[in-house]
Enzyme design. Sequence first.
Site, mmCIF file in Angstrom:
data_model
loop_
_atom_site.group_PDB
_atom_site.id
_atom_site.type_symbol
_atom_site.label_atom_id
_atom_site.label_comp_id
_atom_site.label_asym_id
_atom_site.label_seq_id
_atom_site.Cartn_x
_atom_site.Cartn_y
_atom_site.Cartn_z
ATOM 1 N N ASP A 89 0.871 -1.159 0.000
ATOM 2 C CA ASP A 89 0.000 0.000 0.000
ATOM 3 C C ASP A 89 0.922 1.227 0.000
ATOM 4 O O ASP A 89 1.948 1.210 0.649
ATOM 5 C CB ASP A 89 -0.798 -0.144 1.297
ATOM 6 C CG ASP A 89 -1.761 0.952 1.529
ATOM 7 O OD1 ASP A 89 -1.750 1.888 0.743
ATOM 8 O OD2 ASP A 89 -2.509 0.866 2.513
ATOM 9 N N ASP A 271 -8.824 -6.524 0.643
ATOM 10 C CA ASP A 271 -7.989 -6.653 1.840
ATOM 11 C C ASP A 271 -8.741 -5.977 2.975
ATOM 12 O O ASP A 271 -9.513 -5.053 2.741
ATOM 13 C CB ASP A 271 -6.629 -5.964 1.652
ATOM 14 C CG ASP A 271 -6.728 -4.459 1.871
ATOM 15 O OD1 ASP A 271 -6.362 -3.982 2.962
ATOM 16 O OD2 ASP A 271 -7.199 -3.742 0.968
ATOM 17 N N CYS A 309 -14.255 -27.363 9.900
ATOM 18 C CA CYS A 309 -13.259 -26.377 9.452
ATOM 19 C C CYS A 309 -11.866 -27.015 9.527
ATOM 20 O O CYS A 309 -11.543 -27.703 10.493
ATOM 21 C CB CYS A 309 -13.320 -25.125 10.335
ATOM 22 S SG CYS A 309 -11.981 -23.950 10.010
ATOM 23 N N CYS A 311 -8.940 -25.396 9.669
ATOM 24 C CA CYS A 311 -7.875 -24.498 10.154
ATOM 25 C C CYS A 311 -7.130 -25.139 11.336
ATOM 26 O O CYS A 311 -7.656 -26.056 11.971
ATOM 27 C CB CYS A 311 -8.463 -23.142 10.543
ATOM 28 S SG CYS A 311 -9.121 -23.089 12.223
ATOM 29 N N CYS A 314 -9.292 -25.240 14.631
ATOM 30 C CA CYS A 314 -10.440 -26.158 14.668
ATOM 31 C C CYS A 314 -10.023 -27.627 14.611
ATOM 32 O O CYS A 314 -10.728 -28.498 15.118
ATOM 33 C CB CYS A 314 -11.389 -25.847 13.517
ATOM 34 S SG CYS A 314 -12.268 -24.288 13.744
ATOM 35 N N HIS A 340 -7.894 -18.915 12.536
ATOM 36 C CA HIS A 340 -9.222 -19.375 12.102
ATOM 37 C C HIS A 340 -9.879 -18.364 11.168
ATOM 38 O O HIS A 340 -10.390 -18.724 10.104
ATOM 39 C CB HIS A 340 -10.142 -19.629 13.301
ATOM 40 C CG HIS A 340 -11.569 -19.856 12.874
ATOM 41 N ND1 HIS A 340 -12.024 -21.069 12.399
ATOM 42 C CD2 HIS A 340 -12.619 -18.985 12.751
ATOM 43 C CE1 HIS A 340 -13.296 -20.941 12.023
ATOM 44 N NE2 HIS A 340 -13.678 -19.685 12.224
#
Length: 377
Positions: A89, A271, A309, A311, A314, A340
């Site tokens: 950015d 984003d 999930c 991740c 999880c 997560h």
Amino acid sequence: MYELIKKEGRAKRARLKTVHGVIETPVFMNVGTVAAIKGAVSTQDLEEIKTQVELSNTYHLHVRPGDRIIRQLGGLHKFMSWDKPILTDSGGFQVFSLAGLRKIKEEGVYFHSHIDGRKIFMGPEESMQIQSNLASTIAMAFDECPPSKAERGYVQASVDRTARWLARCKEEMKRLNALEDTLNPNQLLFGINQGAVYPDIRIEHAKRISEMELDGYAVGGLAVGETHQEMYNILEEVVPYLPDHKPTYLMGVGTPANILEGVERGIDFFDCVYPTRNGRHGHLYTNHGKINLFNAKYELDDRPIEEGCGCPACRRYSRAYIRHLLKAKEMLGMRLCVLHNLYFYNTLMEEIRAALDENRFAQYKKEKLERMSTHQE
């Protein structure tokens, strides 16, 4: 090189080939402002949670540790040990967010560092030079982000200046990419559309920057005070005036619902700090609405944050345990929540791409929004 694979209405399914690898779009970029994702998330973690693009900030890295230091260490990719695409950015948003610490002139912006108060000057050329030192995959043009409710005369003057700055950015980027010792001579440049909530100013600016044949185009200055509906209306007005054969990026947006609405209106790149910021406060995204792990009802809940999930949180830990970590102010609690949420966002984008591939995005969007609107707090 940007390849538009297919469209469903205005929604685009595409691929951007870069020197650091291919970006499948629509994509969510994981925000690591100072070359790190807040919440003790490593670049190894980013690979595990399906991150395609990491986003860092020019102004912040210029202030600390200094872009010249990063250049001496081989550029941002080497510095943070990440070999996939990075978008930087330009520092333009800090013109908005550090309003009390800056002065805008035609040549650029005079800042006082938010860290130690020292004077900093950043104009289009300086922003390009810093980003060239960082050697990111995609550099953003330096712009001013006027407040969405600013009065018309101010916005028009600001947008005109942003257009003049863009021409200077393009010229400087061309010069830097041609230098023998440039770390990334294939650095891409995205221009930014501004104009607050004035559709005619936005459209005029979009036409003007489209003629400049840039590598991509962003819509900036949204999600800074206007309503979601105002933001969607602006996208409907403006995106058709940005080149279809180039990537479009909606800066700093947003919630999963914002992303679905943005994709429908032709946006490729997104984003936002929401998944990391919310995660650090125990607010978690699931397919059945958001949950707040600080709530007492999760004290004895031995289920994962979300059944099914994949991740790291999880796959191994219960809501009760992560809640305990958060209450005890253990950093692991924040880390697991951030992992997560980012995994949820990256998986959402994967699902969106699959739905577009199969021409069922409209149906997918409807079902996803219905499921996510069940509030579980």
